[in-house]
Scaffold this motif. Sequence first.
Motif, PDB file in Angstrom:
ATOM      1  N   LYS A 199       0.841  -1.214   0.000  1.00  0.00           N
ATOM      2  CA  LYS A 199       0.000   0.000   0.000  1.00  0.00           C
ATOM      3  C   LYS A 199       0.871   1.257   0.000  1.00  0.00           C
ATOM      4  O   LYS A 199       0.561   2.241  -0.672  1.00  0.00           O
ATOM      5  CB  LYS A 199      -0.921  -0.001   1.222  1.00  0.00           C
ATOM      6  CG  LYS A 199      -2.070  -0.989   1.155  1.00  0.00           C
ATOM      7  CD  LYS A 199      -2.896  -0.932   2.436  1.00  0.00           C
ATOM      8  CE  LYS A 199      -3.980  -1.999   2.444  1.00  0.00           C
ATOM      9  NZ  LYS A 199      -4.737  -1.983   3.735  1.00  0.00           N
ATOM     10  N   VAL A 200       1.959   1.206   0.764  1.00  0.00           N
ATOM     11  CA  VAL A 200       2.892   2.336   0.800  1.00  0.00           C
ATOM     12  C   VAL A 200       3.486   2.562  -0.579  1.00  0.00           C
ATOM     13  O   VAL A 200       3.534   3.694  -1.085  1.00  0.00           O
ATOM     14  CB  VAL A 200       4.024   2.083   1.829  1.00  0.00           C
ATOM     15  CG1 VAL A 200       5.123   3.150   1.704  1.00  0.00           C
ATOM     16  CG2 VAL A 200       3.467   2.072   3.249  1.00  0.00           C
ATOM     17  N   LEU A 201       3.932   1.501  -1.220  1.00  0.00           N
ATOM     18  CA  LEU A 201       4.550   1.609  -2.543  1.00  0.00           C
ATOM     19  C   LEU A 201       3.531   2.031  -3.597  1.00  0.00           C
ATOM     20  O   LEU A 201       3.876   2.740  -4.550  1.00  0.00           O
ATOM     21  CB  LEU A 201       5.202   0.283  -2.924  1.00  0.00           C
ATOM     22  CG  LEU A 201       6.338  -0.179  -1.999  1.00  0.00           C
ATOM     23  CD1 LEU A 201       6.890  -1.520  -2.480  1.00  0.00           C
ATOM     24  CD2 LEU A 201       7.453   0.852  -1.927  1.00  0.00           C
ATOM     25  N   ALA A 202       2.278   1.614  -3.420  1.00  0.00           N
ATOM     26  CA  ALA A 202       1.225   2.033  -4.344  1.00  0.00           C
ATOM     27  C   ALA A 202       0.975   3.536  -4.215  1.00  0.00           C
ATOM     28  O   ALA A 202       0.790   4.241  -5.212  1.00  0.00           O
ATOM     29  CB  ALA A 202      -0.059   1.254  -4.071  1.00  0.00           C
ATOM     30  N   ALA A 203       1.016   4.045  -2.970  1.00  0.00           N
ATOM     31  CA  ALA A 203       0.826   5.479  -2.737  1.00  0.00           C
ATOM     32  C   ALA A 203       1.964   6.288  -3.365  1.00  0.00           C
ATOM     33  O   ALA A 203       1.769   7.428  -3.791  1.00  0.00           O
ATOM     34  CB  ALA A 203       0.737   5.764  -1.242  1.00  0.00           C
ATOM     35  N   GLU A 204       3.154   5.690  -3.443  1.00  0.00           N
ATOM     36  CA  GLU A 204       4.311   6.360  -4.051  1.00  0.00           C
ATOM     37  C   GLU A 204       4.318   6.246  -5.570  1.00  0.00           C
ATOM     38  O   GLU A 204       5.134   6.878  -6.241  1.00  0.00           O
ATOM     39  CB  GLU A 204       5.609   5.750  -3.502  1.00  0.00           C
ATOM     40  CG  GLU A 204       5.823   6.015  -2.012  1.00  0.00           C
ATOM     41  CD  GLU A 204       7.046   5.304  -1.465  1.00  0.00           C
ATOM     42  OE1 GLU A 204       7.699   4.539  -2.224  1.00  0.00           O
ATOM     43  OE2 GLU A 204       7.359   5.511  -0.288  1.00  0.00           O
ATOM     44  N   GLY A 205       3.433   5.399  -6.102  1.00  0.00           N
ATOM     45  CA  GLY A 205       3.380   5.220  -7.550  1.00  0.00           C
ATOM     46  C   GLY A 205       4.279   4.115  -8.074  1.00  0.00           C
ATOM     47  O   GLY A 205       4.335   3.880  -9.280  1.00  0.00           O
ATOM     48  N   LEU A 206       4.968   3.419  -7.176  1.00  0.00           N
ATOM     49  CA  LEU A 206       5.903   2.372  -7.616  1.00  0.00           C
ATOM     50  C   LEU A 206       5.196   1.054  -7.900  1.00  0.00           C
ATOM     51  O   LEU A 206       5.706   0.217  -8.665  1.00  0.00           O
ATOM     52  CB  LEU A 206       6.977   2.145  -6.553  1.00  0.00           C
ATOM     53  CG  LEU A 206       7.882   3.339  -6.242  1.00  0.00           C
ATOM     54  CD1 LEU A 206       8.889   2.967  -5.169  1.00  0.00           C
ATOM     55  CD2 LEU A 206       8.597   3.812  -7.494  1.00  0.00           C
ATOM     56  N   VAL A 207       4.045   0.853  -7.276  1.00  0.00           N
ATOM     57  CA  VAL A 207       3.284  -0.388  -7.429  1.00  0.00           C
ATOM     58  C   VAL A 207       1.869  -0.041  -7.863  1.00  0.00           C
ATOM     59  O   VAL A 207       1.313   0.977  -7.435  1.00  0.00           O
ATOM     60  CB  VAL A 207       3.264  -1.170  -6.088  1.00  0.00           C
ATOM     61  CG1 VAL A 207       2.188  -2.242  -6.082  1.00  0.00           C
ATOM     62  CG2 VAL A 207       4.633  -1.797  -5.834  1.00  0.00           C
ATOM     63  N   THR A 208       1.304  -0.863  -8.725  1.00  0.00           N
ATOM     64  CA  THR A 208      -0.073  -0.692  -9.169  1.00  0.00           C
ATOM     65  C   THR A 208      -0.889  -1.885  -8.684  1.00  0.00           C
ATOM     66  O   THR A 208      -0.505  -3.033  -8.933  1.00  0.00           O
ATOM     67  CB  THR A 208      -0.141  -0.602 -10.709  1.00  0.00           C
ATOM     68  OG1 THR A 208       0.632   0.528 -11.140  1.00  0.00           O
ATOM     69  CG2 THR A 208      -1.578  -0.447 -11.185  1.00  0.00           C
TER      70      THR A 208
ATOM     71  N   ASP B 201      13.984  24.742   1.894  1.00  0.00           N
ATOM     72  CA  ASP B 201      13.205  24.609   3.126  1.00  0.00           C
ATOM     73  C   ASP B 201      11.688  24.731   2.948  1.00  0.00           C
ATOM     74  O   ASP B 201      11.031  25.583   3.545  1.00  0.00           O
ATOM     75  CB  ASP B 201      13.689  25.639   4.158  1.00  0.00           C
ATOM     76  CG  ASP B 201      13.151  25.346   5.565  1.00  0.00           C
ATOM     77  OD1 ASP B 201      12.829  24.179   5.838  1.00  0.00           O
ATOM     78  OD2 ASP B 201      13.057  26.301   6.370  1.00  0.00           O
ATOM     79  N   ASN B 202      11.138  23.845   2.109  1.00  0.00           N
ATOM     80  CA  ASN B 202       9.691  23.709   1.988  1.00  0.00           C
ATOM     81  C   ASN B 202       9.415  22.213   2.028  1.00  0.00           C
ATOM     82  O   ASN B 202       9.624  21.512   1.040  1.00  0.00           O
ATOM     83  CB  ASN B 202       9.197  24.333   0.677  1.00  0.00           C
ATOM     84  CG  ASN B 202       7.683  24.234   0.507  1.00  0.00           C
ATOM     85  OD1 ASN B 202       7.065  23.260   0.921  1.00  0.00           O
ATOM     86  ND2 ASN B 202       7.101  25.238  -0.122  1.00  0.00           N
TER      87      ASN B 202
ATOM     88  N   GLN C  69       8.748  16.577  -0.205  1.00  0.00           N
ATOM     89  CA  GLN C  69       8.044  15.299  -0.246  1.00  0.00           C
ATOM     90  C   GLN C  69       7.537  15.006  -1.647  1.00  0.00           C
ATOM     91  O   GLN C  69       7.640  13.872  -2.136  1.00  0.00           O
ATOM     92  CB  GLN C  69       6.870  15.309   0.744  1.00  0.00           C
ATOM     93  CG  GLN C  69       6.140  13.971   0.837  1.00  0.00           C
ATOM     94  CD  GLN C  69       7.064  12.836   1.233  1.00  0.00           C
ATOM     95  OE1 GLN C  69       7.724  12.896   2.268  1.00  0.00           O
ATOM     96  NE2 GLN C  69       7.137  11.796   0.408  1.00  0.00           N
ATOM     97  N   MET C  70       6.995  16.022  -2.304  1.00  0.00           N
ATOM     98  CA  MET C  70       6.504  15.831  -3.666  1.00  0.00           C
ATOM     99  C   MET C  70       7.635  15.417  -4.606  1.00  0.00           C
ATOM    100  O   MET C  70       7.480  14.491  -5.414  1.00  0.00           O
ATOM    101  CB  MET C  70       5.845  17.120  -4.170  1.00  0.00           C
ATOM    102  CG  MET C  70       4.539  17.456  -3.474  1.00  0.00           C
ATOM    103  SD  MET C  70       3.949  19.119  -3.884  1.00  0.00           S
ATOM    104  CE  MET C  70       3.474  18.887  -5.594  1.00  0.00           C
TER     105      MET C  70
END
Length: 211
Positions: free
Chosen positions: A55-64, A144-145, A150-151
């Motif tokens: 789920k973490v990797l899916a949120a990062e776009g690495l896993v579908t 420093d933003n 993160q993006m």
Amino acid sequence: MSALSLAPRALYEEVAELLRQRIFSRELEPGSWIDELKIAEEYGISRTPLREALKVLAAEGLVTMKVRRGAYVTEVSDKDLADVYHLLALLESDAAGVVAGRASEAELAELKALHTELKAAVKKRDEFFAINERFHMRILEIADNRWRQQMVADLRKVMKLNRHNSLLKTGRLAESLAEHQAVMDALLARDPELTQARMQAHFQNGLEAAA
């Protein structure tokens, strides 16, 4: 590998990092199915923390995640790649402009030292990759933003999925180094607009090399 060896971080976070590195190294290829049972057995864990990691990797776009089919390593289309580079160019050029305008002498000296390391690694692709990323992320840290950081961190993970990474192209390391030199010169001149323009050009050239 036993579950005990994955402490002290939350188990699913450790599993996510292990899988992330396997994806970046192409051990798990883009488009490939992730065999949950096999991986759970390899790591000596139940499928619950593995699914949380996915789920973490899916949120990062690495896993579908595909309904009733499981998890797959994400394949990056030409449009995906263009979109990622477009956003990175906007975010990182903006950060570089901020740095040019307000970085301390010590921070500029730190970036200059990283650039010197980059020059020394121009014939060592893997080392160049690593230092290149440190240089870019240090600019973001100085700007420093945390939301921008993160993006960019997430977008850079997706960029690494590209089979034709821009730095793999013959001659691209030398070109990238010259572009970094141009950015560094603008930073040292404390010229925000020029720094932004040169960072934008760096990403545009990177996209052309990666396409």
